[in-house]
Design a protein around this motif. Structure first.
Motif, mmCIF file in Angstrom:
data_model
loop_
_atom_site.group_PDB
_atom_site.id
_atom_site.type_symbol
_atom_site.label_atom_id
_atom_site.label_comp_id
_atom_site.label_asym_id
_atom_site.label_seq_id
_atom_site.Cartn_x
_atom_site.Cartn_y
_atom_site.Cartn_z
ATOM 1 N N UNK A 176 -12.037 34.599 77.921
ATOM 2 C CA UNK A 176 -11.278 35.012 79.092
ATOM 3 C C UNK A 176 -9.998 34.204 79.243
ATOM 4 N N UNK A 177 -8.921 34.769 78.730
ATOM 5 C CA UNK A 177 -7.624 34.107 78.789
ATOM 6 C C UNK A 177 -6.862 34.577 80.027
ATOM 7 N N UNK A 178 -5.991 33.700 80.493
ATOM 8 C CA UNK A 178 -5.086 34.068 81.572
ATOM 9 C C UNK A 178 -3.817 34.666 80.981
ATOM 10 N N UNK A 179 -3.341 35.741 81.602
ATOM 11 C CA UNK A 179 -2.049 36.321 81.258
ATOM 12 C C UNK A 179 -1.152 36.162 82.468
ATOM 13 N N UNK A 180 -0.001 35.539 82.283
ATOM 14 C CA UNK A 180 0.864 35.190 83.410
ATOM 15 C C UNK A 180 2.020 36.163 83.574
ATOM 16 N N UNK A 181 2.402 36.389 84.833
ATOM 17 C CA UNK A 181 3.653 37.045 85.115
ATOM 18 C C UNK A 181 4.795 36.043 84.988
ATOM 19 N N UNK A 182 6.018 36.532 85.090
ATOM 20 C CA UNK A 182 7.180 35.647 84.926
ATOM 21 C C UNK A 182 7.514 34.874 86.193
ATOM 22 N N UNK A 183 6.896 35.260 87.303
ATOM 23 C CA UNK A 183 7.092 34.500 88.525
ATOM 24 C C UNK A 183 8.216 35.021 89.406
ATOM 25 N N UNK A 184 8.088 34.737 90.686
ATOM 26 C CA UNK A 184 9.132 35.039 91.668
ATOM 27 C C UNK A 184 9.511 33.751 92.362
ATOM 28 N N UNK A 185 10.832 33.514 92.444
ATOM 29 C CA UNK A 185 11.304 32.307 93.116
ATOM 30 C C UNK A 185 11.459 32.596 94.603
ATOM 31 N N UNK A 194 -14.039 21.928 78.793
ATOM 32 C CA UNK A 194 -14.295 22.487 77.463
ATOM 33 C C UNK A 194 -13.053 23.174 76.888
ATOM 34 N N UNK A 195 -12.340 23.891 77.742
ATOM 35 C CA UNK A 195 -11.237 24.729 77.264
ATOM 36 C C UNK A 195 -9.892 24.037 77.433
ATOM 37 N N UNK A 196 -9.060 24.146 76.424
ATOM 38 C CA UNK A 196 -7.701 23.610 76.518
ATOM 39 C C UNK A 196 -6.716 24.601 75.913
ATOM 40 N N UNK A 197 -5.478 24.555 76.405
ATOM 41 C CA UNK A 197 -4.484 25.571 76.072
ATOM 42 C C UNK A 197 -3.117 24.936 75.849
ATOM 43 N N UNK A 198 -2.338 25.571 74.977
ATOM 44 C CA UNK A 198 -0.919 25.258 74.859
ATOM 45 C C UNK A 198 -0.106 26.520 75.121
ATOM 46 N N UNK A 199 0.873 26.370 76.043
ATOM 47 C CA UNK A 199 1.799 27.444 76.374
ATOM 48 C C UNK A 199 3.218 26.964 76.100
ATOM 49 N N UNK A 200 4.112 27.945 75.929
ATOM 50 C CA UNK A 200 5.519 27.629 76.058
ATOM 51 C C UNK A 200 6.095 28.524 77.147
ATOM 52 N N UNK A 201 7.111 27.992 77.831
ATOM 53 C CA UNK A 201 7.701 28.710 78.955
ATOM 54 C C UNK A 201 9.193 28.800 78.758
ATOM 55 N N UNK A 202 9.702 30.022 78.742
ATOM 56 C CA UNK A 202 11.123 30.274 78.557
ATOM 57 C C UNK A 202 11.614 31.175 79.674
ATOM 58 N N UNK A 203 12.865 30.988 80.109
ATOM 59 C CA UNK A 203 13.410 31.814 81.198
ATOM 60 C C UNK A 203 13.288 33.303 80.889
ATOM 61 N N UNK A 204 12.786 34.042 81.852
ATOM 62 C CA UNK A 204 12.653 35.488 81.700
ATOM 63 C C UNK A 204 11.442 35.947 80.901
ATOM 64 N N UNK A 215 12.442 27.033 68.694
ATOM 65 C CA UNK A 215 11.289 26.388 69.323
ATOM 66 C C UNK A 215 11.706 25.445 70.451
ATOM 67 N N UNK A 216 12.982 25.432 70.752
ATOM 68 C CA UNK A 216 13.453 24.717 71.942
ATOM 69 C C UNK A 216 12.861 25.414 73.174
ATOM 70 N N UNK A 217 12.138 24.667 73.973
ATOM 71 C CA UNK A 217 11.419 25.295 75.080
ATOM 72 C C UNK A 217 10.735 24.217 75.924
ATOM 73 N N UNK A 218 10.119 24.663 77.026
ATOM 74 C CA UNK A 218 9.218 23.814 77.803
ATOM 75 C C UNK A 218 7.802 24.106 77.319
ATOM 76 N N UNK A 219 7.081 23.049 76.936
ATOM 77 C CA UNK A 219 5.711 23.201 76.456
ATOM 78 C C UNK A 219 4.741 22.652 77.500
ATOM 79 N N UNK A 220 3.770 23.480 77.837
ATOM 80 C CA UNK A 220 2.800 23.125 78.867
ATOM 81 C C UNK A 220 1.391 23.165 78.306
ATOM 82 N N UNK A 221 0.668 22.105 78.584
ATOM 83 C CA UNK A 221 -0.738 22.032 78.205
ATOM 84 C C UNK A 221 -1.575 22.308 79.450
#
Lengths: 113, 113
Positions: free
Chosen positions: A99-108, B30-40, B85-91
């Motif tokens: 069960x993974x989370x899928x995120x929206x892009x967000x609203x400021x 138990x569960x761990x994740x790596x995300x990247x976050x880019x504008x838009x 790969x320039x980005x914000x990386x979130x664990x």
């Protein structure tokens, strides 16, 4: 694949008013829907979770609704304050396999005094 | 309080370098994740791990690998860094037992020049 839509334009409101943010999704219904708050340069922080069989959930000044027919969640902040200014992310927990989370892009949200 | 820490807040690397991003959580999740976050584009899942030594590809695994030798530590590796790969990386981490609330680290802003 699952698509989640949040209004990409910033929402500007005056202090004391109720802010309402929208999250729409396509395809099948998720098991859970979550809302997170993210401040600039920081990681998201969990706010609320609502299950597919729940219509509404409240926590202090926050209220979330979940309409699985419309495939929509509304996130309300009542009596908004400048400190509520942040980006709010909607996330769906998929009900298949791991069960993974899928995120929206967000609203400021910007709350002005 | 759950704590998820990341090894660096800001990192600047050159194209072709091998980059290690470390994440540590102190809640026995138990569960761990790596995300990247880019504008838009929002948060996109790179890899996840549901247990020690277990790893699964997320939505955008190309150019990345991971390692989870201990329960509390999840590492993201960029074998040969590229400018895209320039980005914000979130664990993030979460328990496998209930609610699926995810706890995020503060993020690493990686710039590849």
């Amino acid at each position: 694949s699952q698509k989640i839509e949040q209004n990409s334009e910033a929402l500007n409101i005056q202090e004391g008013k109720t802010a309402t943010l929208t999250c729409n999704y396509t395809n099948y219904s998720p098991a859970y829907l979550q809302w997170y708050r993210q401040d600039p340069g920081r990681g998201p922080v969990f706010l609320l979770l609502i299950r597919e069989n729940e219509k509404e959930k409240r926590k202090e000044r926050l209220k979330v609704t979940f309409d699985t027919t419309l495939k929509q969640s509304l996130f309300h902040i009542t009596a908004s304050q400048p400190a509520d200014s942040a980006t709010y992310l909607c996330a769906l927990l998929m009900n298949t396999g791991f069960q993974k989370l899928v995120f929206g892009t967000g609203t400021r949200l910007l709350v002005s005094p | 309080d759950v704590k998820v820490t990341q090894s660096s807040r800001y990192l600047v690397k050159r194209t072709g370098e091998k980059v290690f991003l470390e994440c540590v959580q102190d809640m026995d999740h138990e569960n761990m994740f790596w995300y990247r976050q880019d504008p838009g584009l929002g948060l996109r899942l790179i890899y996840f791990s549901y247990d020690v030594k277990m790893k699964e590809k997320g939505d955008i695994p190309e150019g990345y690998s991971v390692s989870r030798e201990k329960k509390e530590r999840f590492s993201l590796i960029l074998e040969s860094a590229s400018t895209n790969q320039t980005s914000m990386y979130l664990c993030a981490s979460r328990t496998a037992r209930d609610n699926y609330e995810q706890y995020f680290g503060p993020g690493t802003r990686l710039t590849v020049t």
